[in-house]
Design a protein around this motif. Structure first.
Motif, short mmCIF file in Angstrom:
data_model
loop_
_atom_site.label_atom_id
_atom_site.label_comp_id
_atom_site.label_asym_id
_atom_site.label_seq_id
_atom_site.Cartn_x
_atom_site.Cartn_y
_atom_site.Cartn_z
N ALA A 21 0.62 -1.04 -0.06
CA ALA A 21 0.04 -0.01 -0.07
C ALA A 21 0.94 1.42 0.06
O ALA A 21 2.04 1.12 0.31
CB ALA A 21 -0.87 0.11 1.37
N ILE A 22 0.21 2.42 -0.45
CA ILE A 22 1.08 3.55 -0.74
C ILE A 22 0.37 4.61 0.25
O ILE A 22 -0.92 5.04 -0.13
CB ILE A 22 1.14 4.04 -1.98
N ARG B 36 4.79 15.11 10.15
CA ARG B 36 5.20 14.15 8.91
C ARG B 36 5.89 12.97 9.16
O ARG B 36 5.20 11.89 8.65
CB ARG B 36 5.97 14.96 8.03
N ASN C 197 4.65 2.88 7.73
CA ASN C 197 5.79 1.81 7.35
C ASN C 197 5.63 0.76 8.53
O ASN C 197 5.77 -0.33 8.17
CB ASN C 197 6.96 2.46 7.80
N GLY D 67 3.57 -0.41 4.87
CA GLY D 67 3.29 0.21 3.55
C GLY D 67 4.63 0.92 3.17
O GLY D 67 5.35 1.31 3.81
N HIS D 68 4.35 1.50 1.77
CA HIS D 68 5.31 2.69 1.20
C HIS D 68 4.82 3.98 1.60
O HIS D 68 3.69 4.08 1.59
CB HIS D 68 5.46 2.53 -0.26
N VAL D 69 5.66 4.89 1.48
CA VAL D 69 5.39 6.29 1.77
C VAL D 69 5.95 7.14 0.82
O VAL D 69 7.35 7.13 0.47
CB VAL D 69 5.93 6.92 3.08
N ARG D 70 5.17 7.85 0.07
CA ARG D 70 5.68 8.81 -1.07
C ARG D 70 5.24 10.08 -0.37
O ARG D 70 4.36 10.62 -0.17
CB ARG D 70 4.88 8.92 -2.63
N GLU D 71 6.32 11.17 -0.26
CA GLU D 71 6.12 12.36 0.26
C GLU D 71 6.52 13.48 -0.35
O GLU D 71 7.14 13.60 -1.37
CB GLU D 71 7.38 12.19 1.53
N THR D 72 5.68 14.70 -0.20
CA THR D 72 5.97 16.07 -0.59
C THR D 72 5.89 16.92 0.33
O THR D 72 5.12 16.99 1.16
CB THR D 72 4.66 16.36 -1.79
N THR D 73 7.05 17.83 0.14
CA THR D 73 7.17 18.91 1.29
C THR D 73 7.13 19.90 0.75
O THR D 73 7.90 20.33 -0.45
CB THR D 73 8.22 18.74 2.08
N LEU E 50 -3.25 13.60 -7.26
CA LEU E 50 -2.10 13.13 -6.39
C LEU E 50 -3.01 11.89 -5.88
O LEU E 50 -2.14 10.92 -5.40
CB LEU E 50 -1.93 14.23 -5.39
N TYR F 108 -2.16 8.52 -7.22
CA TYR F 108 -0.98 7.86 -6.90
C TYR F 108 -0.73 7.21 -5.42
O TYR F 108 0.25 6.77 -4.93
CB TYR F 108 0.29 9.24 -6.74
N SER F 109 -1.81 7.12 -4.66
CA SER F 109 -1.82 6.38 -3.38
C SER F 109 -3.15 5.72 -2.89
O SER F 109 -4.07 6.05 -3.66
CB SER F 109 -1.47 7.37 -2.25
N ASP F 110 -2.93 5.18 -1.68
CA ASP F 110 -4.12 4.48 -1.29
C ASP F 110 -4.67 5.41 -0.24
O ASP F 110 -6.08 4.96 0.03
CB ASP F 110 -3.81 3.18 -0.63
#
Lengths: 340, 340, 340
Positions: B46-47, B60, B68, B72-78, B98, B101-103
């Motif tokens: 999962a993301i 954050r 984690n 799951g995976h983490v896709r990050e934007t700051t 966006l 791109y994630s769950d």
């Protein structure tokens, strides 16, 4: 056919029609994974180096998500100042070092040609995520993949199609690259709608016409929208000398549902590379189009993940063993539902 | 009860007492995973889209770690500038793109209401990680969860409790949201200690009093600290017109071991939303309290991970199958040891 | 021997020769994983807190990659301003909180001593990734590991070796730490080539000489390069009062293939901590050396991943069970091929 495994993806010029059609068949395979009907661990343990020396949230996250969806880890770098480049390191050195930290690299950089220069020093495949005014091949591929899918939904193909491109055709890297890819197909009509000062570069028009296609060049929106695809673009303010100059053109070509009803065909597909500028003085695609099922702009973004998954799978040579690592998805998702 | 699966978590107003108690039972289940007695792969593949358009290291990383820990995976934007928002994209468009791109998404943004607006365009559940002066519901939930655990350690519950809130009660988003959640309980006493200019907003006091609780409003620390919980806060300098104005109040209400011994009960629990300002001119909670077993501020941070794990598990509907994916931890850890 | 499991790695002073040799044997074990001959999931589910309060792309990604190669997740923080430190939080508090979010921490910070201060509050092992002018122990270890491997390729050891260090020996943290580690070996000759103003600090020279080694101090490159190892460094412009002052020294000691042929031994190994400054006015290691098989600078970067993998494995106590979690690599890689 282009040999994907172990190769860099730097330019749309690398592709012929056979290679594109092969890549798109792999992208089709990716859909159930992106839609969360199942998942795969085929790249479990692999590492993507996601190097965004120029910011781009959408493209960066799309690459990262595509790699996660194949099961891999992502190591990310954003911004130029935090890089050793600022201490006088050559792109060759940066590439030699950073490429030892990953299995494949996606890279964006503000300078034209920089990604190809980087690839010379890299020990792993490099995928160009945009190098300044030069190329953005994965955007062109996802646009073409979207066109193919939208046409297919209308029981049609790309050959013989009519596409209208609208807006800042001078600075819009995406329309340049897409035109090059389209020239691989047959018997197209391209209507190029822009202010004279922002018209499509002559060499692109020559390339398209030399490939046997018809180009119509105009400054008028009305009367030229009866195309199969209308590809709207943003005035690329950041590439003008001043924002005053950009403001001369912002909002010149607006599209909304009323104009669509009056000037488009009943099933004209609307595309846009995003982000669309929704501020009142631009509003290039009005929000009243959001309920129009032919607005394909968000499907484009979704397709970007599929195409990038296909590029990772083929450059790393795992495209034929993906299903071998299938696993179930046991968490909440509504992604397999149809979305307008 | 609130239906967690597939829902957004935007405001403390969504919760009733039954939902909170259910969520906290799930948080309890998470403790052995956070303490590394075992681990789970329930969200393997999962993301999380961790979108921090306003910086906040602690929140954050807490969200990312919680995801984690579930596998799951983490896709990050700051940061805001690196976002397409700066090119005129609407929050709706950003969300539509966006969210593909994630769950699930955790989001912080400087503008009040922005997270709810984003959620309108999102195709996946959105958890509010703080939207400006508006809400920070996961902080309020972890505060309440901490209160419940600390009370439980003293063989007591939340009903009938006495809590003193201290400091910048005007700008402190956390004390507002916590007060709303506390009003779901019975027969509380709230002592509100602040400079007159930084007092708790009248509508919060009205809400608490209308729910049948007692509010005591004062500018004096001494004589008002014999509570079950003392909730200290930081002067939120960034929300004042100038740092000179903020400096009028910094350091006004300090708590140290000597004051604790003289004015608090023998087992008064000290909380703080962190970061605590430890500079000499503020020093709102002196370091000499670090050895006091009733200083719960670091247990709060630990509990934040548990509550966020519970929110991810319930919104994604996996709370009942977590143990099915249990795995062993075979690396060094001392996290299961008791920490003051 | 130094007990790695559960320990912080803060300084090269923690190591004796036995500990170093043990660590390097573990690093040797890591090579097939980094070369993608196989992979391991030994730290699957573990979390690295990669805290780079000062930017350093290379070191940050190297730590993250090392952890991914062992199967773990990475939660990353970059930059100082986005940190609670700016709101007056002590390093102790930051450490107490952030260490509850991970199993091990790698940290870089601009202030000397800050990483050790942080480690006092941390509940998990902390590895120093560079604390200002103080130490960068993993760089020193990877340099020494590279020296050992390069010497081994020439059927030799470190004892009795001749190393020449060149450039900014005053500000170069790496040459200080490396000198300390080298002093654990026997009967070395160190030639220290620098402008007088940028010479090696007296206490380092004393430490080396007191350990029984020979130091030669000179301002001349020519006649002093017949060493087994030439360790070139960059003028550390960022540590000078002005770039004008730094420019007095940039480009003073250049090395290229012609100088190598004339002054070095036939198999003198060239090292550099990277980034090398390749701008025309510096060009400390000319690109014409890139084809020289004795240029070991990129092997150093590769070795950094192996040494960091070894540090994670030993501090987390999994060094003896790595192969138990072996898995196959089934994607494209040419990393096991020999690279100059």
């Amino acid at each position: 056919m282009f040999k994907f495994e172990g190769s860099n993806i730097l330019s749309v010029k690398q592709f012929d029609r056979e290679s594109i059609e092969y890549l798109f068949r792999i992208a089709d395979i990716m859909q159930p994974y992106a839609h969360r009907e199942k998942r795969t661990a085929v790249l479990d343990g692999a590492i993507l180096g996601n190097l965004f020396f120029e910011p781009s949230t959408r493209t960066r996250v799309s690459f990262g998500t595509a790699f996660n969806l194949l099961g891999g880890h992502v190591r990310e770098t954003t911004g130029l100042s935090s890089s050793a480049l600022a201490k006088g390191e050559s792109l060759y050195d940066t590439a030699r070092v950073l490429s030892s930290y990953s299995d494949v690299i996606a890279m964006r950089h503000p300078d034209a040609g920089s990604v190809a220069e980087f690839a010379m020093g890299s020990r792993v495949p490099v995928i160009n995520g945009g190098d300044g005014a030069n190329e953005h091949p994965t955007q062109a591929l996802l646009d073409l993949y979207t066109i193919q899918k939208e046409r297919h939904a209308h029981q049609a193909g790309i050959d013989g199609m009519h596409i209208a491109m609208v807006g800042d055709l001078k600075h819009g890297r995406t329309v340049h690259s897409l035109s090059k890819l389209l020239s691989l197909y047959k018997n197209l009509k391209l209507t190029l709608i822009s202010p004279k000062e922002l018209s499509m570069p002559a060499e692109i028009i020559a390339l398209v016409e030399n490939a046997g296609h018809q180009c119509v060049i105009t400054e008028q929106l009305e009367g030229h929208l009866d195309a199969d695809i209308v590809y709207q673009t943003r005035i690329q303010e950041e590439r003008f000398a001043s924002s005053e100059e950009a403001n001369l053109y912002r909002g010149r070509f607006r599209l909304n549902q009323a104009i669509y009803t009056q000037h488009c065909k009943s099933n004209t597909v609307i595309m846009h590379p995003l982000p669309r500028d929704s501020r009142a003085d631009a509003n290039e695609l009005d929000n009243d189009l959001n309920l129009n099922p032919n607005l394909a702009i968000f499907r484009q973004a979704d397709n970007g993940v599929l195409v990038r998954m296909a590029l990772f799978a083929t450059t790393l040579g795992v495209q034929d063993i993906i299903t071998k690592y299938d696993k179930s998805v046991h968490w909440y998702s509504n992604k397999s539902e149809t979305v307008i």
